[in-house]
Design a protein around this motif. Sequence first.
Motif, PDB file in Angstrom:
ATOM      1  N   ALA A 337       0.799  -1.220   0.000  1.00 38.67           N
ATOM      2  CA  ALA A 337       0.000   0.000   0.000  1.00 38.67           C
ATOM      3  C   ALA A 337       0.837   1.278   0.000  1.00 38.67           C
ATOM      4  CB  ALA A 337      -0.929  -0.003   1.211  1.00 38.67           C
ATOM      5  N   ASP A 338       2.163   1.174   0.098  1.00 42.06           N
ATOM      6  CA  ASP A 338       3.008   2.369   0.089  1.00 42.06           C
ATOM      7  C   ASP A 338       3.239   2.814  -1.354  1.00 42.06           C
ATOM      8  OD1 ASP A 338       4.900   4.336   0.274  1.00 42.06           O
ATOM      9  OD2 ASP A 338       6.271   3.224   1.561  1.00 42.06           O
ATOM     10  N   PRO A 339       2.676   3.956  -1.768  1.00 44.55           N
ATOM     11  CA  PRO A 339       2.852   4.393  -3.159  1.00 44.55           C
ATOM     12  C   PRO A 339       4.310   4.543  -3.575  1.00 44.55           C
ATOM     13  CG  PRO A 339       1.111   5.652  -2.092  1.00 44.55           C
ATOM     14  CD  PRO A 339       1.791   4.857  -1.015  1.00 44.55           C
ATOM     15  N   ALA A 340       5.172   4.902  -2.642  1.00 42.48           N
ATOM     16  CA  ALA A 340       6.584   5.095  -2.999  1.00 42.48           C
ATOM     17  C   ALA A 340       7.198   3.811  -3.544  1.00 42.48           C
ATOM     18  CB  ALA A 340       7.374   5.589  -1.789  1.00 42.48           C
ATOM     19  N   ASP A 341       6.855   2.670  -2.951  1.00 41.75           N
ATOM     20  CA  ASP A 341       7.376   1.386  -3.437  1.00 41.75           C
ATOM     21  C   ASP A 341       6.868   1.083  -4.841  1.00 41.75           C
ATOM     22  OD1 ASP A 341       8.674   1.040  -1.026  1.00 41.75           O
ATOM     23  OD2 ASP A 341       7.120  -0.241  -0.172  1.00 41.75           O
TER      24      ASP A 341
END
Length: 395
Positions: A337-341
């Motif tokens: 759920a982390d957009p950065a990843d």
Amino acid sequence: MTAQNAEPLIRLTWTDPVTGTHGYLVVHSLVSGVATGGTRMRAGCTMSEVEDLARGMANKTATFNLPVGGAKGGIDFDPKDPRAFGVLERFCGFLRPWIDAHWVTAEDLGVPQHLIDDVFAKLGLQQSYHAAISRSADPERTLRRVQAGLNAPVPGGLLLGDVVGGYGVAQACIGVAAAWSWDPAAATVAIQGIGTMGGGAAWYLHEAGMRVVAVADAAGTLYHPQGLDVPALLDARDAYGEIDRGKVPADVQVLPRDAVLSIPADIFVPAAISYAITAANAADIAGKVVIEAANSATTEVAEAALTARGIPVIPDFVANAGAAAWAWWLLLGEVGADPADSFLRLRTEMQSKVALLLAGWTTDRTTPRVTGHHLAATNRVTPTLTEAPVPLLIP
């Protein structure tokens, strides 16, 4: 036999008992017993169009080495018609055997993700990735991961699932600039279509410092040679992706819709409809490169004409594959759920593929499409329907 020249495995035609309209499902290939591809709705949609799109999906999944085949759904109906939801619901109900076990679908032209998820909810299936989620070792856990990823907030007030496709297109454009040693701040882009894909691409190109000098919607082209205020224009869109002309700054030129083709910009991004670039208008294209954000945006004859003029076309099965690739990384638990990843993974893969495609063009004028097809064929030879499905390793 590779995806670009193989016959589809399945072609199905549906007739709506209420409106009489036709819908189509084409399954080009099955891998592990599953195929993926969105469902579109537009007046005039044809079996031939859906077949082209299914072939493109097979090439996307192979190019990004995803453990799934390619398919596509299409309905010949106006998505603005108040009866559209009922048509979509009946179409999905008819295809329930495929939706239950073999076809993972999602948004496409005329069908936003929330709408198709509403239909699946009415069918008791929760989410349009059902066929893949149901195969996982822990379907409830996988569903939670998918929902968390789709609904993860990103800067700008939008959700990751709504912008990741446009982000991938933006990275394809940035990849061109990197491959050709352009200064991103000096590079210019014209975008045909300002909906989910075109709007997302415009946002992330603006964020990266590239000048989006023109955008076009159904009402016409907006042009400013020094660059448009992309965030303001996106805020002025209505539910159908059209910009309120009353909110357009006075210094922005309002031009006919097709003027976007001939805008003097380094990169042209067709992000609206299929077959937007044809033999009739290919000579109008002013960009140095075309990035296909829309599926099948360029006809074969038009691409040959562009190639003869020294204008490469980054094909749709690479340039706009971000949403499909990301969805499967999410399903497989390779991103969360982390957009950065997710952005890092997509940025890395998209830019490396664009660099590979342009290397062949620079070396000996091998078109990006030919190089892309070779990459897809190298990654996977399309299985046949008779091969035993291999279980998907979805955690």
